[in-house]
Design a protein around this motif. Structure first.
Motif, PDB file in Angstrom:
ATOM      1  N   ILE A 143       0.895  -1.037  -0.167  1.00 22.91           N
ATOM      2  CA  ILE A 143      -0.139   0.084  -0.246  1.00 22.91           C
ATOM      3  C   ILE A 143       0.590   1.161   0.323  1.00 22.91           C
ATOM      4  N   VAL A 144       0.831   1.917  -0.770  1.00 25.68           N
ATOM      5  CA  VAL A 144       1.552   3.431  -1.479  1.00 25.68           C
ATOM      6  C   VAL A 144       1.037   4.153  -0.648  1.00 25.68           C
ATOM      7  N   VAL A 145       1.856   4.938   0.387  1.00 27.41           N
ATOM      8  CA  VAL A 145       1.558   6.001   1.591  1.00 27.41           C
ATOM      9  C   VAL A 145       2.230   7.316   1.269  1.00 27.41           C
ATOM     10  N   PHE A 174       7.315  18.826  -0.742  1.00 25.83           N
ATOM     11  CA  PHE A 174       8.084  17.408   0.266  1.00 25.83           C
ATOM     12  C   PHE A 174       8.885  18.509   0.557  1.00 25.83           C
ATOM     13  N   LEU A 175       9.923  17.680   1.720  1.00 28.06           N
ATOM     14  CA  LEU A 175      10.855  18.406   2.907  1.00 28.06           C
ATOM     15  C   LEU A 175      11.975  17.010   1.894  1.00 28.06           C
ATOM     16  N   LYS A 176      13.058  18.541   1.679  1.00 31.25           N
ATOM     17  CA  LYS A 176      14.262  17.580   1.245  1.00 31.25           C
ATOM     18  C   LYS A 176      14.705  16.904   2.444  1.00 31.25           C
ATOM     19  N   SER A 177      14.404  16.705   2.958  1.00 34.14           N
ATOM     20  CA  SER A 177      14.906  15.259   3.581  1.00 34.14           C
ATOM     21  C   SER A 177      14.122  14.757   3.281  1.00 34.14           C
ATOM     22  N   HIS A 178      13.009  14.274   2.597  1.00 37.19           N
ATOM     23  CA  HIS A 178      12.825  13.115   2.121  1.00 37.19           C
ATOM     24  C   HIS A 178      13.487  12.397   1.441  1.00 37.19           C
ATOM     25  N   SER A 179      13.774  10.764   1.616  1.00 37.97           N
ATOM     26  CA  SER A 179      14.045   9.979   0.381  1.00 37.97           C
ATOM     27  C   SER A 179      13.152  10.314  -0.341  1.00 37.97           C
ATOM     28  N   THR A 180      14.569  10.175  -2.255  1.00 40.31           N
ATOM     29  CA  THR A 180      13.888   9.904  -3.068  1.00 40.31           C
ATOM     30  C   THR A 180      13.266   9.072  -3.131  1.00 40.31           C
ATOM     31  N   ASP A 185       7.111   6.339  -5.281  1.00 39.97           N
ATOM     32  CA  ASP A 185       5.945   6.484  -4.370  1.00 39.97           C
ATOM     33  C   ASP A 185       4.814   7.640  -5.106  1.00 39.97           C
ATOM     34  N   TRP A 186       4.692   8.516  -5.147  1.00 35.62           N
ATOM     35  CA  TRP A 186       3.658   9.426  -6.261  1.00 35.62           C
ATOM     36  C   TRP A 186       3.942   9.289  -7.595  1.00 35.62           C
ATOM     37  N   ILE A 190      -0.024   8.605  -9.273  1.00 38.18           N
ATOM     38  CA  ILE A 190      -0.459   9.460 -10.319  1.00 38.18           C
ATOM     39  C   ILE A 190      -1.524   7.687 -11.484  1.00 38.18           C
ATOM     40  N   GLY A 191      -0.580   6.812 -11.536  1.00 34.86           N
ATOM     41  CA  GLY A 191      -0.700   6.147 -12.703  1.00 34.86           C
ATOM     42  C   GLY A 191       0.190   5.527 -13.322  1.00 34.86           C
ATOM     43  N   TYR A 192       1.610   5.289 -13.383  1.00 32.33           N
ATOM     44  CA  TYR A 192       2.257   5.630 -14.006  1.00 32.33           C
ATOM     45  C   TYR A 192       3.371   4.388 -13.114  1.00 32.33           C
ATOM     46  N   HIS A 193       3.700   3.462 -13.308  1.00 35.85           N
ATOM     47  CA  HIS A 193       4.271   2.031 -12.448  1.00 35.85           C
ATOM     48  C   HIS A 193       5.467   2.342 -12.546  1.00 35.85           C
TER      49      HIS A 193
END
Length: 236
Positions: A143-145, A174-180, A185-186, A190-193
């Motif tokens: 599940i993508v969260v 996003f925050l700059k500290s977030h993982s790439t 996941d984003w 939105i529909g692109y695997h």
């Protein structure tokens, strides 16, 4: 007065016409007789051919088809583990256990389990009597969260825009500290695997380095950025 020459010429013509008519009728009768004989000969030949075909069908083709069918049937039962169906069986009133006991001896039956005895009687492969392996539990769908979108006044916030192949543009903070990894996941959201598409920088156009331990700041995303959603090269 009619002359003798005229009468003689008329007689000759009449005789010639009579002879021609007789010859014509005899030829027609002869042709009819020849045609009847031809039809009779053709009918006799056709009967002979039909008899030969029937004999060939009964003596050669039919036994050959039956033999091929028996081979296919035997192969099918052996592949499905039902070769016991090919046995002739036992007549009614005959005790199968007594016959086998007389051949094998009573000690052979006492040392066999019911399952082994059934395998021996039916001549089934051991693989058909083994219990099936336990089924693996189904894998849980991931599940993508996405992390909660921060507000503009938070320190270290960057806005990222994804330009999709369809021409649509999606924006999110996003925050700059977030993982790439959150970008993949984003993109999936939105529909692109990610198995088919990848993220690339606009200029210079290169694939974005993605990793759970790599933050957005590590990849150089320190300000508002536009990324392209590109289809992966199947050869790579």
């Amino acid at each position: 007065m009619v002359s003798f020459k005229t009468v003689w010429q008329f007689g000759i013509l009449s005789l010639s016409f009579f002879c021609f008519a007789s010859w014509k009728s005899s030829n027609v009768a002869l042709e009819d007789e020849v045609e009847q004989k031809r039809k009779l000969v053709r009918r006799e030949q056709q009967d002979k051919y039909s008899q030969k075909a029937s004999t060939y069908q009964e003596n050669i083709l039919k036994p050959r088809q039956e033999a091929n069918f028996r081979k296919k049937e035997e192969h099918f039962y052996r592949m499905t583990g039902e070769a016991w169906k090919l046995s002739e069986g036992y007549a009614l009133g005959v005790d199968q256990d007594s016959e086998e006991g007389a051949v094998l001896g009573e000690e052979d039956f006492t040392s066999e389990s019911p399952n082994q005895e059934a395998v021996r009687r039916r001549k089934l492969p051991e693989s058909a009597t083994r219990p099936p392996p336990p089924l693996e539990p189904p894998r849980q769908k991931r599940i993508v969260v996405l992390p909660e979108e921060p507000s503009n006044d938070v320190d270290g916030v960057v806005t990222i825009a994804l330009r999709c192949p369809s021409g649509r543009i999606f924006k999110r903070r996003f925050l700059k500290s977030h993982s790439t990894q959150v970008l993949l996941d984003w993109m999936l959201k939105i529909g692109y695997h990610p198995a088919i598409y990848t993220l690339c920088t606009t200029y210079p156009r290169r694939p974005l380095e993605i990793g759970k331990e790599t933050s957005l700041e590590d990849t150089g995303i320190t300000s508002d950025t536009v990324l392209n959603v590109d289809e992966k090269d199947p050869s790579t």
